[in-house]
Motif scaffolding. Structure first.
Motif, PDB file in Angstrom:
ATOM      1  N   ALA A 137       0.837  -1.196   0.000  1.00  0.00           N
ATOM      2  CA  ALA A 137       0.000   0.000   0.000  1.00  0.00           C
ATOM      3  C   ALA A 137       0.875   1.250   0.000  1.00  0.00           C
ATOM      4  N   GLY A 138       0.501   2.197  -0.824  1.00  0.00           N
ATOM      5  CA  GLY A 138       1.218   3.468  -0.873  1.00  0.00           C
ATOM      6  C   GLY A 138       2.370   3.500  -1.866  1.00  0.00           C
ATOM      7  N   VAL A 139       2.721   2.328  -2.433  1.00  0.00           N
ATOM      8  CA  VAL A 139       3.814   2.267  -3.399  1.00  0.00           C
ATOM      9  C   VAL A 139       3.274   2.576  -4.788  1.00  0.00           C
ATOM     10  N   LYS A 140       3.895   3.528  -5.476  1.00  0.00           N
ATOM     11  CA  LYS A 140       3.504   3.834  -6.854  1.00  0.00           C
ATOM     12  C   LYS A 140       4.244   2.910  -7.806  1.00  0.00           C
ATOM     13  N   ASP A 141       3.561   2.436  -8.842  1.00  0.00           N
ATOM     14  CA  ASP A 141       4.149   1.492  -9.776  1.00  0.00           C
ATOM     15  C   ASP A 141       5.214   2.161 -10.634  1.00  0.00           C
ATOM     16  N   LEU A 142       6.098   1.337 -11.171  1.00  0.00           N
ATOM     17  CA  LEU A 142       7.101   1.837 -12.101  1.00  0.00           C
ATOM     18  C   LEU A 142       6.414   2.512 -13.293  1.00  0.00           C
ATOM     19  N   GLY A 143       6.827   3.716 -13.601  1.00  0.00           N
ATOM     20  CA  GLY A 143       6.276   4.455 -14.742  1.00  0.00           C
ATOM     21  C   GLY A 143       4.983   5.171 -14.459  1.00  0.00           C
ATOM     22  N   GLU A 144       4.415   4.963 -13.296  1.00  0.00           N
ATOM     23  CA  GLU A 144       3.088   5.517 -13.003  1.00  0.00           C
ATOM     24  C   GLU A 144       3.079   7.048 -13.061  1.00  0.00           C
ATOM     25  N   THR A 145       4.169   7.679 -12.640  1.00  0.00           N
ATOM     26  CA  THR A 145       4.215   9.144 -12.630  1.00  0.00           C
ATOM     27  C   THR A 145       5.179   9.708 -13.673  1.00  0.00           C
ATOM     28  N   ASP A 146       5.598   8.879 -14.622  1.00  0.00           N
ATOM     29  CA  ASP A 146       6.538   9.328 -15.653  1.00  0.00           C
ATOM     30  C   ASP A 146       5.924  10.400 -16.566  1.00  0.00           C
ATOM     31  N   VAL A 232      18.228  12.156  -5.322  1.00  0.00           N
ATOM     32  CA  VAL A 232      18.248  10.718  -5.590  1.00  0.00           C
ATOM     33  C   VAL A 232      17.105  10.370  -6.543  1.00  0.00           C
ATOM     34  N   PRO A 233      17.401   9.733  -7.682  1.00  0.00           N
ATOM     35  CA  PRO A 233      16.339   9.401  -8.649  1.00  0.00           C
ATOM     36  C   PRO A 233      15.272   8.488  -8.050  1.00  0.00           C
ATOM     37  N   ASP A 234      14.067   8.654  -8.546  1.00  0.00           N
ATOM     38  CA  ASP A 234      12.933   7.864  -8.055  1.00  0.00           C
ATOM     39  C   ASP A 234      13.174   6.365  -8.238  1.00  0.00           C
ATOM     40  N   THR A 235      13.820   5.986  -9.360  1.00  0.00           N
ATOM     41  CA  THR A 235      14.080   4.563  -9.604  1.00  0.00           C
ATOM     42  C   THR A 235      14.970   3.978  -8.514  1.00  0.00           C
ATOM     43  N   TRP A 236      15.947   4.743  -8.035  1.00  0.00           N
ATOM     44  CA  TRP A 236      16.817   4.262  -6.954  1.00  0.00           C
ATOM     45  C   TRP A 236      15.981   3.880  -5.730  1.00  0.00           C
ATOM     46  N   VAL A 237      15.087   4.755  -5.363  1.00  0.00           N
ATOM     47  CA  VAL A 237      14.274   4.534  -4.164  1.00  0.00           C
ATOM     48  C   VAL A 237      13.392   3.308  -4.344  1.00  0.00           C
ATOM     49  N   LYS A 238      12.752   3.208  -5.499  1.00  0.00           N
ATOM     50  CA  LYS A 238      11.868   2.068  -5.746  1.00  0.00           C
ATOM     51  C   LYS A 238      12.639   0.754  -5.706  1.00  0.00           C
ATOM     52  N   MET A 239      13.816   0.716  -6.317  1.00  0.00           N
ATOM     53  CA  MET A 239      14.569  -0.539  -6.372  1.00  0.00           C
ATOM     54  C   MET A 239      15.159  -0.902  -5.013  1.00  0.00           C
ATOM     55  N   LYS A 240      15.590   0.085  -4.258  1.00  0.00           N
ATOM     56  CA  LYS A 240      16.076  -0.194  -2.902  1.00  0.00           C
ATOM     57  C   LYS A 240      14.955  -0.759  -2.043  1.00  0.00           C
ATOM     58  N   ASP A 241      13.763  -0.207  -2.177  1.00  0.00           N
ATOM     59  CA  ASP A 241      12.624  -0.701  -1.402  1.00  0.00           C
ATOM     60  C   ASP A 241      12.280  -2.147  -1.771  1.00  0.00           C
ATOM     61  N   ILE A 242      12.445  -2.497  -3.049  1.00  0.00           N
ATOM     62  CA  ILE A 242      12.191  -3.874  -3.484  1.00  0.00           C
ATOM     63  C   ILE A 242      13.213  -4.819  -2.856  1.00  0.00           C
ATOM     64  N   LEU A 243      14.476  -4.427  -2.828  1.00  0.00           N
ATOM     65  CA  LEU A 243      15.509  -5.242  -2.182  1.00  0.00           C
ATOM     66  C   LEU A 243      15.205  -5.436  -0.701  1.00  0.00           C
ATOM     67  N   VAL A 244      14.802  -4.385  -0.047  1.00  0.00           N
ATOM     68  CA  VAL A 244      14.468  -4.477   1.386  1.00  0.00           C
ATOM     69  C   VAL A 244      13.274  -5.408   1.593  1.00  0.00           C
TER      70      VAL A 244
END
Length: 557
Positions: A137-146, A232-244
């Motif tokens: 919940a609260g996570v925006k999908d890849l490309g959603e705000t591009d 910090v680019p948005d992709t960095w944050v999204k991918m770090k969150d996926i790793l976590v």
């Protein structure tokens, strides 16, 4: 390869469906299988293809969108065309609705047998059909705000080709003569996204990674690779969150696909944050540029790197009679400060099987190469399932051709591996005597390499150059020493196709470095086959006739 490992179905129909050819499940990897791997000397299991990727099996009743066959490779799909980073491949579950729990139970089973879990992380590209239906919940999908009106923006997750529509490669037939509801030669994508292998075209070729799209880490590839890392680019944050997210699933490591296509600065930023979840979690980089090795270890903070371009490529060509054993020490020297970080192998899902005619044609011919891989330094060594029983990767599986590799795109059974599986008993009773001997060799080698002090953390000394120079043996023979304390080992291997009498001499300074007295008498007994014994003469040398493709790990006493 998780979907192949536990598959008991032997039909193997080209282009076969999941119903026809079957598929391995998380639950097929039972305690007996894991116990057998542990006994063999394995410490970590890399479960390939866990995260959900595009497939041509219908799971719409579970809320999973049907994939478009025009941008999927094979019926089973590429494990590296990720469809949802927050979910697992539904193919791998007995109860699709309970698929994540089944994966979590596999992690628990693996840990219960004293093994650790590695999974793939695919950071460079995703499936063209990427859409997460399991994101928190609260996570925006890849490309959603591009902003799709621009080719590049540091805040975009993808790269775009404004004003252009994607075109499926002409003549692409992922299912051969077979039909599929979404197979029509078209895929609706406007504006077109850039392909995973940096092809800035709306009409990528059939041999490109056209089924995937490139992720944008703030690098303007078309304008001198200018970087925009602050903020910090948005992709960095999204991918770090996926790793976590996956670190919190208790996985012990990530094999990071095509890690060098992602800026090293991202890894430097992300890896320490993931290690806050588990300080012991390991990161393995698939990397092919030796000039970047130190950068991805020291700045990228990776624990291990693929040793493909240097050691693997050299050993493969040695087995085929196309390189010199003198090349191995040169590789050792170039990796002087990073030996513990180099992951050695002779097989993986991308490479041709040793037993295939494209590589050695006979699993025993690669034994000397495997011995060197496991003993040259104190870096880890990896084997691919079926390697230890001589799996040849034979057959044209459908999307995959007859190329010596076991398919990663099709539903398939792996014949020699299935003999070891023995209907789920994982006891090897269906193997031939020769296959049992081969597996026993791998078990002995892996156990030695992980437990013998000289191989775990001992010093190294090359013997090849001096012996070739003295005319004691040819450049198809390799020799070196590893020593620590009272453990002094001499590893001798032959890449000759015929028997060869050799003399092996240890220079006096190396003998002394190893803590041996040049004036004393020593013998050396082989630890691998436990059959050979040699004695050193007054010149610190011994003589031996090497059988074709033979190998020894002599312990000097």
């Amino acid at each position: 390869m998780t979907r192949l490992f536990g598959n008991k179905n032997t039909t193997n129909k080209p282009y076969g469906t999941i119903e026809e050819n079957g598929v391995g499940k998380f639950n097929d990897i039972n305690p007996a299988a894991l116990r057998s791997l542990k006994t063999m000397g394995i410490t970590h299991v890399w479960y390939t293809g866990v995260i959900e990727h595009a497939v041509l099996t219908d799971y719409t009743k579970y809320g999973i969108a049907l994939d478009d066959a025009d941008v999927v490779k094979g019926r089973a799909g590429s494990p590296y065309a990720i469809k949802d980073y927050y979910d697992v491949n539904p193919d791998l579950a007995n109860d699709v609705g309970n698929r994540m729990t089944e994966f979590e139970h596999l992690v628990d089973r693996t840990h219960a047998e004293g093994l650790k879990v590695i999974i793939d992380f695919v950071p460079n590209h995703v499936a063209r059909s990427y859409k997460s239906d399991k994101k928190p919940a609260g996570v925006k999908d890849l490309g959603e705000t591009d902003d799709k009106n621009v080719a590049f923006s540091a805040s975009n997750n993808f790269y775009y080709l404004p004003g252009q529509s994607f075109h499926v490669p002409a003549g692409y037939k992922p299912l051969g003569p077979n039909a599929f509801p979404t197979l029509d030669g078209k895929y609706d994508e406007t504006p077109a996204k850039v392909t995973g292998n940096d092809q800035f075209t709306a009409s990528p070729g059939v041999n490109e990674w056209f089924e995937t799209v490139k992720l944008n880490y703030g690098v303007d590839i078309q304008n001198g690779r200018r970087t925009f890392f602050d903020p910090v680019p948005d992709t960095w944050v999204k991918m770090k969150d996926i790793l976590v997210f996956w670190a919190n699933k208790k996985v012990d490591g990530f094999r990071c696909d095509m890690a060098e296509m992602v800026p090293v600065e991202f890894w430097n930023w992300a890896i320490p944050q993931v290690k806050e979840v588990n300080k012991d979690i390991v990161f393995i980089a698939e990397i092919y540029n030796p000039a970047q090795y130190n950068n991805y270890i020291n700045n990228g903070q990776f624990d291990y790197l693929y040793d493909k371009v240097q050691l693997y490529d050299t050993l493969r060509l040695l087995v085929r009679g196309e390189r010199s054993t003198a090349d191995i020490h040169a590789i050792y020297q170039t990796q002087e400060n990073i030996h513990p970080n180099m992951l050695h192998f002779l097989e993986n899902h991308d490479e041709q099987r040793i037993a295939s005619p494209f590589f050695a044609g006979d699993p025993w011919k690669a034994i000397p190469a495997m011995v060197i891989s496991a003993t040259l330094d104190n870096g880890p060594v990896m084997i691919y399932f079926g390697q230890e029983v001589g799996e040849a990767g034979a057959g044209a599986e459908g999307f995959s051709s007859e190329d010596g590799r076991t398919t990663i795109f099709d539903y398939w059974g792996v014949p020699q591996h299935q003999k070891w599986m023995n209907g789920g008993k994982f006891d090897g009773d269906s193997l031939s005597m020769e296959q049992k001997q081969l597996r026993s060799f791998y078990s002995d080698l892996l156990t030695l390499s992980s437990k013998n002090p000289a191989l775990v953390d001992g010093e190294y000394a090359d013997l090849t150059a001096s012996n070739i120079a003295a005319g004691n043996f040819t450049d198809k023979v390799h020799a070196f020493m590893r020593f620590a304390g009272e453990e002094r080992l001499l590893i001798l291997t032959s890449f000759n196709a015929a028997p060869l009498p050799v003399k092996v001499q240890v220079p006096k300074d190396i003998f002394t470095r190893a803590g041996l007295d040049p004036a004393a008498n020593y013998i050396a007994r082989d630890l691998l086959w436990r059959e050979a014994e040699v004695g050193f003469d007054q010149n610190l040398a011994f003589q031996l006739t090497l059988k074709p493709y033979s190998s020894f790990i002599f312990k000097i006493k």
